[in-house]
Design a protein around this motif. Structure first.
Motif, PDB file in Angstrom:
ATOM      1  N   GLY A 164       0.838  -1.187   0.000  1.00 59.88           N
ATOM      2  CA  GLY A 164       0.000   0.000   0.000  1.00 59.88           C
ATOM      3  C   GLY A 164       0.873   1.236   0.000  1.00 59.88           C
ATOM      4  O   GLY A 164       2.074   1.169   0.261  1.00 59.88           O
ATOM      5  N   PHE A 165       0.260   2.396  -0.293  1.00 65.44           N
ATOM      6  CA  PHE A 165       1.032   3.638  -0.301  1.00 65.44           C
ATOM      7  C   PHE A 165       0.136   4.794   0.107  1.00 65.44           C
ATOM      8  O   PHE A 165      -1.096   4.692   0.107  1.00 65.44           O
ATOM      9  CB  PHE A 165       1.680   3.896  -1.668  1.00 65.44           C
ATOM     10  N   GLY A 166       0.776   5.905   0.461  1.00 60.61           N
ATOM     11  CA  GLY A 166       0.023   7.070   0.890  1.00 60.61           C
ATOM     12  C   GLY A 166       0.946   8.240   1.133  1.00 60.61           C
ATOM     13  O   GLY A 166       2.077   8.269   0.635  1.00 60.61           O
ATOM     14  N   LEU A 167       0.473   9.192   1.930  1.00 64.33           N
ATOM     15  CA  LEU A 167       1.202  10.435   2.171  1.00 64.33           C
ATOM     16  C   LEU A 167       1.302  10.715   3.659  1.00 64.33           C
ATOM     17  O   LEU A 167       0.303  10.637   4.372  1.00 64.33           O
ATOM     18  CB  LEU A 167       0.451  11.598   1.499  1.00 64.33           C
ATOM     19  N   ALA A 178      -4.434  12.745  -1.287  1.00 66.30           N
ATOM     20  CA  ALA A 178      -3.662  11.503  -1.151  1.00 66.30           C
ATOM     21  C   ALA A 178      -4.580  10.297  -0.979  1.00 66.30           C
ATOM     22  O   ALA A 178      -4.296   9.206  -1.493  1.00 66.30           O
ATOM     23  CB  ALA A 178      -2.706  11.604   0.030  1.00 66.30           C
ATOM     24  N   LEU A 179      -5.673  10.478  -0.247  1.00 66.83           N
ATOM     25  CA  LEU A 179      -6.585   9.364   0.017  1.00 66.83           C
ATOM     26  C   LEU A 179      -7.438   8.998  -1.199  1.00 66.83           C
ATOM     27  O   LEU A 179      -7.946   7.885  -1.287  1.00 66.83           O
ATOM     28  CB  LEU A 179      -7.497   9.686   1.201  1.00 66.83           C
ATOM     29  N   GLN A 180      -7.584   9.922  -2.133  1.00 66.15           N
ATOM     30  CA  GLN A 180      -8.427   9.624  -3.301  1.00 66.15           C
ATOM     31  C   GLN A 180      -7.859   8.476  -4.125  1.00 66.15           C
ATOM     32  O   GLN A 180      -8.598   7.601  -4.571  1.00 66.15           O
ATOM     33  CB  GLN A 180      -8.611  10.882  -4.154  1.00 66.15           C
ATOM     34  N   MET A 186      -0.994   9.825   6.697  1.00 62.21           N
ATOM     35  CA  MET A 186      -0.470   9.990   8.049  1.00 62.21           C
ATOM     36  C   MET A 186      -0.629  11.464   8.403  1.00 62.21           C
ATOM     37  O   MET A 186      -0.170  12.335   7.665  1.00 62.21           O
ATOM     38  CB  MET A 186       0.995   9.570   8.134  1.00 62.21           C
ATOM     39  N   VAL A 187      -1.342  11.734   9.493  1.00 58.10           N
ATOM     40  CA  VAL A 187      -1.691  13.113   9.850  1.00 58.10           C
ATOM     41  C   VAL A 187      -1.265  13.430  11.278  1.00 58.10           C
ATOM     42  O   VAL A 187      -1.100  12.532  12.110  1.00 58.10           O
ATOM     43  CB  VAL A 187      -3.215  13.359   9.711  1.00 58.10           C
ATOM     44  N   THR A 188      -1.110  14.714  11.536  1.00 58.80           N
ATOM     45  CA  THR A 188      -0.907  15.193  12.901  1.00 58.80           C
ATOM     46  C   THR A 188      -2.274  15.426  13.529  1.00 58.80           C
ATOM     47  O   THR A 188      -3.115  16.111  12.956  1.00 58.80           O
ATOM     48  CB  THR A 188      -0.107  16.512  12.891  1.00 58.80           C
ATOM     49  N   TYR A 189      -2.492  14.818  14.687  1.00 63.71           N
ATOM     50  CA  TYR A 189      -3.781  14.980  15.369  1.00 63.71           C
ATOM     51  C   TYR A 189      -3.534  14.740  16.846  1.00 63.71           C
ATOM     52  O   TYR A 189      -3.174  13.637  17.255  1.00 63.71           O
ATOM     53  CB  TYR A 189      -4.797  13.983  14.802  1.00 63.71           C
ATOM     54  N   LYS A 208     -10.604   4.313   4.134  1.00 59.78           N
ATOM     55  CA  LYS A 208      -9.159   4.480   3.966  1.00 59.78           C
ATOM     56  C   LYS A 208      -8.469   4.458   5.330  1.00 59.78           C
ATOM     57  O   LYS A 208      -9.123   4.577   6.370  1.00 59.78           O
ATOM     58  CB  LYS A 208      -8.861   5.797   3.250  1.00 59.78           C
ATOM     59  N   ALA A 209      -7.155   4.322   5.315  1.00 58.83           N
ATOM     60  CA  ALA A 209      -6.393   4.206   6.566  1.00 58.83           C
ATOM     61  C   ALA A 209      -5.853   5.561   7.015  1.00 58.83           C
ATOM     62  O   ALA A 209      -5.434   6.373   6.193  1.00 58.83           O
ATOM     63  CB  ALA A 209      -5.237   3.232   6.379  1.00 58.83           C
ATOM     64  N   ILE A 210      -5.863   5.764   8.316  1.00 62.07           N
ATOM     65  CA  ILE A 210      -5.229   6.942   8.921  1.00 62.07           C
ATOM     66  C   ILE A 210      -4.243   6.477   9.986  1.00 62.07           C
ATOM     67  O   ILE A 210      -4.605   5.734  10.912  1.00 62.07           O
ATOM     68  CB  ILE A 210      -6.270   7.866   9.603  1.00 62.07           C
ATOM     69  N   LEU A 211      -3.003   6.921   9.850  1.00 65.14           N
ATOM     70  CA  LEU A 211      -2.011   6.767  10.910  1.00 65.14           C
ATOM     71  C   LEU A 211      -1.771   8.148  11.494  1.00 65.14           C
ATOM     72  O   LEU A 211      -1.630   9.128  10.760  1.00 65.14           O
ATOM     73  CB  LEU A 211      -0.701   6.189  10.362  1.00 65.14           C
ATOM     74  N   VAL A 212      -1.745   8.231  12.809  1.00 65.56           N
ATOM     75  CA  VAL A 212      -1.568   9.521  13.476  1.00 65.56           C
ATOM     76  C   VAL A 212      -0.130   9.652  13.947  1.00 65.56           C
ATOM     77  O   VAL A 212       0.398   8.770  14.631  1.00 65.56           O
ATOM     78  CB  VAL A 212      -2.529   9.663  14.676  1.00 65.56           C
TER      79      VAL A 212
END
Length: 270
Positions: A164-167, A178-180, A186-189, A208-212
């Motif tokens: 898989g890949f992302g931003l 990026a999720l589209q 990967m976000v700051t939260y 979709k996946a979110i890594l914090v």
């Protein structure tokens, strides 16, 4: 009495087919002690200490490990440290940022992206990296729209070199774009910064996946007296259905066990 673990709380990494722990182990501190924004200094653990930390993480139910070429020697150390355990771990790495002689520089070209992934495969001693994220310099939309990095990662996924890949970005617009076409943002939260919440909302709606990242504000989280900042931080995170996992870069076994205990308690009450 046995310690709480995260084994019962593994969840899907978006639509990748991978199952991950709600906490991931960040490994910048295994490879780099220059140019890092932590409130206190630290000593990079030796191999024995690193091996014990990884074993503790695995026993506590953590199966997600986050690394990057920009994390100094992190990838090349993890290869030997994880020998014989590859099936126990979901490995996240990055492309785009390099760190040499105390400075970061960025390259999002197709050639560099491919070279970087091949090098990470070699260092990590694996034939497939589970997730590769673009390590943004902050110009998220320009990178996604004008550079070849994202389409190169899509090709590497088709070739079976990554799953898989992302931003790993810095803007709402970048995360949404990026999720589209990608699998993960990967976000700051955290308690101090919640501006990227729309990206979490989009991920929850679209599977979709979110890594914090910076879930504990890089160790800076401070609240009113008597309030546990770790608990308050994880309460905030896991209240959102879009969050897949939080990456925490501790090398302290006591902190690691505490984090796991807090998250297990929060998730057991959901």
């Amino acid at each position: 009495m046995s310690l709480p673990t995260l084994h019962p709380y593994h969840r899907p990494l978006g639509s990748t087919g991978l199952s991950i722990s709600p906490l991931g182990l960040g490994t910048v501190k295994l490879g780099r002690d220059q140019g890092v924004k932590y409130p206190n200094g630290f000593t990079i653990p030796d191999d024995d200490e690193a091996r014990l930390l990884l074993r503790q993480a695995r026993e506590l139910g953590i199966n997600l490990i986050d690394t990057a070429p920009a994390y100094g020697r992190s990838e090349e150390r993890l290869g030997p440290l994880l020998r014989g355990q590859r099936h126990d771990w979901v490995i996240v790495s990055k492309v785009g940022e390099e760190f040499d002689d105390g400075h970061s520089h960025f390259d999002f070209s197709a050639a560099h992206t491919r070279r970087s992934v091949e090098r990470s495969l070699q260092r990590l001693e694996t034939d497939c990296i589970d997730l590769v994220l673009v390590h943004s310099d902050g110009n998220d939309l320009r990178i996604l729209q004008q550079e070849a990095v994202y389409e190169t990662l899509a090709r590497l996924k088709q070739e079976g070199k990554i799953r898989g890949f992302g931003l790993s970005g810095k803007t709402v617009e970048g995360g949404l774009q990026a999720l589209q076409t990608g699998d993960c943002a990967m976000v700051t939260y955290n308690l101090d910064e919640q501006g990227e919440r729309p990206v979490l909302d989009y991920a929850a709606e679209h599977g979709k996946a979110i890594l914090v990242k910076k879930a504990l504000a890089s160790g800076h989280a401070c609240l009113a007296p008597g309030v546990d900042p770790v608990r308050a931080s994880f309460e905030l995170l896991f209240a959102h259905p879009g969050v897949s996992s939080a990456i925490v870069g501790t090398i302290n076994p006591v902190h690691l066990a505490h984090n796991v205990g807090v998250v297990a308690k929060i998730l057991s009450q959901r």
